[in-house]
Design an enzyme around this catalytic site. Sequence first.
Site, mmCIF file in Angstrom:
data_model
loop_
_atom_site.group_PDB
_atom_site.id
_atom_site.type_symbol
_atom_site.label_atom_id
_atom_site.label_comp_id
_atom_site.label_asym_id
_atom_site.label_seq_id
_atom_site.Cartn_x
_atom_site.Cartn_y
_atom_site.Cartn_z
ATOM 1 N N GLY A 98 2.885 68.461 13.578
ATOM 2 C CA GLY A 98 2.358 66.497 12.995
ATOM 3 C C GLY A 98 3.361 66.053 14.034
ATOM 4 O O GLY A 98 2.158 65.655 14.813
ATOM 5 N N SER B 241 -5.937 73.975 8.398
ATOM 6 C CA SER B 241 -5.520 72.723 7.856
ATOM 7 C C SER B 241 -4.268 72.490 8.849
ATOM 8 O O SER B 241 -3.984 70.579 8.743
ATOM 9 C CB SER B 241 -4.521 72.829 6.780
ATOM 10 O OG SER B 241 -3.126 74.096 7.199
ATOM 11 N N ASN B 242 -4.359 72.509 10.049
ATOM 12 C CA ASN B 242 -3.219 71.411 10.629
ATOM 13 C C ASN B 242 -4.086 70.666 12.030
ATOM 14 O O ASN B 242 -3.762 69.948 12.233
ATOM 15 C CB ASN B 242 -2.426 72.447 11.674
ATOM 16 C CG ASN B 242 -1.708 73.467 11.059
ATOM 17 O OD1 ASN B 242 -1.043 74.765 11.951
ATOM 18 N ND2 ASN B 242 -1.062 73.459 10.317
ATOM 19 N N LEU B 243 -5.029 70.736 11.805
ATOM 20 C CA LEU B 243 -6.371 69.856 13.199
ATOM 21 C C LEU B 243 -6.597 68.887 12.516
ATOM 22 O O LEU B 243 -6.847 67.846 13.469
ATOM 23 C CB LEU B 243 -7.101 71.060 12.502
ATOM 24 C CG LEU B 243 -7.576 72.278 13.068
ATOM 25 C CD1 LEU B 243 -8.622 73.439 13.788
ATOM 26 C CD2 LEU B 243 -6.371 72.779 14.679
ATOM 27 N N LYS C 139 1.058 78.438 18.551
ATOM 28 C CA LYS C 139 1.251 77.593 18.426
ATOM 29 C C LYS C 139 1.920 77.218 19.863
ATOM 30 O O LYS C 139 0.624 76.642 20.832
ATOM 31 C CB LYS C 139 1.671 77.291 17.476
ATOM 32 C CG LYS C 139 1.179 76.013 16.161
ATOM 33 C CD LYS C 139 2.195 75.207 15.403
ATOM 34 C CE LYS C 139 1.366 74.548 14.159
ATOM 35 N NZ LYS C 139 2.026 74.034 12.977
ATOM 36 N N ASP D 247 10.060 70.139 9.682
ATOM 37 C CA ASP D 247 9.155 70.372 8.174
ATOM 38 C C ASP D 247 9.593 70.195 7.203
ATOM 39 O O ASP D 247 9.601 71.108 5.938
ATOM 40 C CB ASP D 247 7.789 70.521 8.411
ATOM 41 C CG ASP D 247 7.888 72.138 8.061
ATOM 42 O OD1 ASP D 247 8.830 72.731 8.389
ATOM 43 O OD2 ASP D 247 7.067 72.936 8.419
ATOM 44 N N ASN D 248 11.272 70.800 7.634
ATOM 45 C CA ASN D 248 12.310 70.701 5.945
ATOM 46 C C ASN D 248 13.812 70.640 6.976
ATOM 47 O O ASN D 248 13.910 70.691 7.907
ATOM 48 C CB ASN D 248 12.354 72.191 6.403
ATOM 49 C CG ASN D 248 12.773 73.220 7.354
ATOM 50 O OD1 ASN D 248 14.308 73.015 7.308
ATOM 51 N ND2 ASN D 248 11.984 73.776 8.576
ATOM 52 N N CYS E 31 4.624 68.021 2.673
ATOM 53 C CA CYS E 31 3.179 67.408 3.033
ATOM 54 C C CYS E 31 2.651 68.685 2.852
ATOM 55 O O CYS E 31 1.244 68.043 2.787
ATOM 56 C CB CYS E 31 3.514 67.394 5.049
ATOM 57 S SG CYS E 31 4.464 65.418 5.455
ATOM 58 N N CYS F 77 0.739 77.105 -10.146
ATOM 59 C CA CYS F 77 0.811 75.966 -9.612
ATOM 60 C C CYS F 77 0.546 76.956 -8.215
ATOM 61 O O CYS F 77 -0.466 77.612 -8.128
ATOM 62 C CB CYS F 77 2.454 75.662 -9.071
ATOM 63 S SG CYS F 77 3.353 77.139 -8.804
#
Lengths: 92, 394
Positions: B56, B84-86, B101, B145-146, B203, B352
Amino acid sequence: MPLVRVEIPAALREFSHGIETVEVGGEDVGQVLLALATRFPALRDRLLTSQDRLQSSILVYLNEKDIRYLDRERTRLSEADTLTLHAALGGG
Amino acid sequence: MATRRRTEVAKRQEARPALRKDQIDRYSRHLLLPEVGAAGQRKLLDAKVLLVGAGGLGAPAALYLAAAGVGTLGIVDFDTVDASNLQRQVLYTSADVGRPKVQVAAERLQGLNPDVTVEQHPVRLERENARKILERYDVVLDGTDNFATRYLVNDACVLLGRPNVQASIYRFEGQASVFDARRGPCYRCLFPQPPPPELVPNCATAGVLGVLPGLLGTIQATEAIKLVLGVGEPLVGRLFLIDALSLRTRELSLEKNPDCVLCGPHATQTDLIDYPAFCGETEADEPEHVPEITPEELAPLLVTKGRPFLLDVREQGEWEIAHLEGARLIPGRELATRSREVPDGREVVVYCKSGRRSAAATRLLIDLGRRRVRSLKGGLEAWADRMDPSMPRY
């Protein structure tokens, strides 16, 4: 006991029932954090360690100053002070 | 070390020829700016900038850095494009789903600007490869992202003397800063320790407004360009915050921590460390040892009269994407106070997304005295894989 304004960041508001700012009484920062944790139990683990010390991933600013460079949790408070909380964000 | 590095950069700049006619056309709006001009544009063409993460944040940053004519863009990302990235990763199109990517990014960026050389690093940034990758670049953009990778990037940048242009996001909120330990605080000065792994917001499960990383990623690109040009006032010693819901911004003043173990005067950390362990992820990767049930074992029980009580411990938004029929939603963070809503004396299956949160919830229920509680092994991901491929994923 001074009443101070506490600003809760968006990332923590899901644990404060969506509340953005709240007035909390306390002689020092530690007392305010404990009062906040009592008022919003879901916030407790986010803010405080099991020894009731501030989590290292949370910043607390008294007015414009990081409390780590004041007297940390023992920083004394005055009426009308503002405490701003900020949580580390990890997403990218 | 720093002097040698400055000499290397100066040599690269001296060796650079004047701008070509097509470059003058392309960069004319930069050339008109006194703060950039031909000399600045040559600096950009000479610059080597590394993006850690092409998600992102990295996607918009990469597009603007390439458009600006940053000559060498390195991209570290081991992932492939997912549907789900788009919603936010604007480098990729629907046709790219499933492709690496870094490969897609290289094609797109070189198509945007043939002046740019894209160096592909299709690997996970780790302690073993970080120095070797980062040392080749002048500026590093952290869009990971971490927390483990954030500390790794920070530490490698401090040890190598590189500026770290960092941003991070969560739902509607973002933050950005430039960590350059040579003249200001590093990320560890700010956050000496990561949050406990069980409290880390994510996220992938909490969601993020698609445009938010666009706002923050372009701020990162802005800061990287300013650093290369040596103009303006970089975000060193300042933390920029934005809440997209209120569109309020603010800035926190950051100080260099005299007790920082990495960049303080009495630093004790002189090398990279085990970051997953530092962030507690190693333990979190090993789910609680609790009774489990597989999707194959659960499926036949759901059509029996004594079907188990299905407890979903995810968040509301996740529930709305997909859930098991007849399940009850009690988010894991509320379970301690709402455990009475789970019927006693009936078998309970907790689930979950992946099985980790349900294991923790199962442990909690057992600790509260419940006996017949099991966690769905592999969570809804395993259920969708093996029992119901039509189930939406996220």
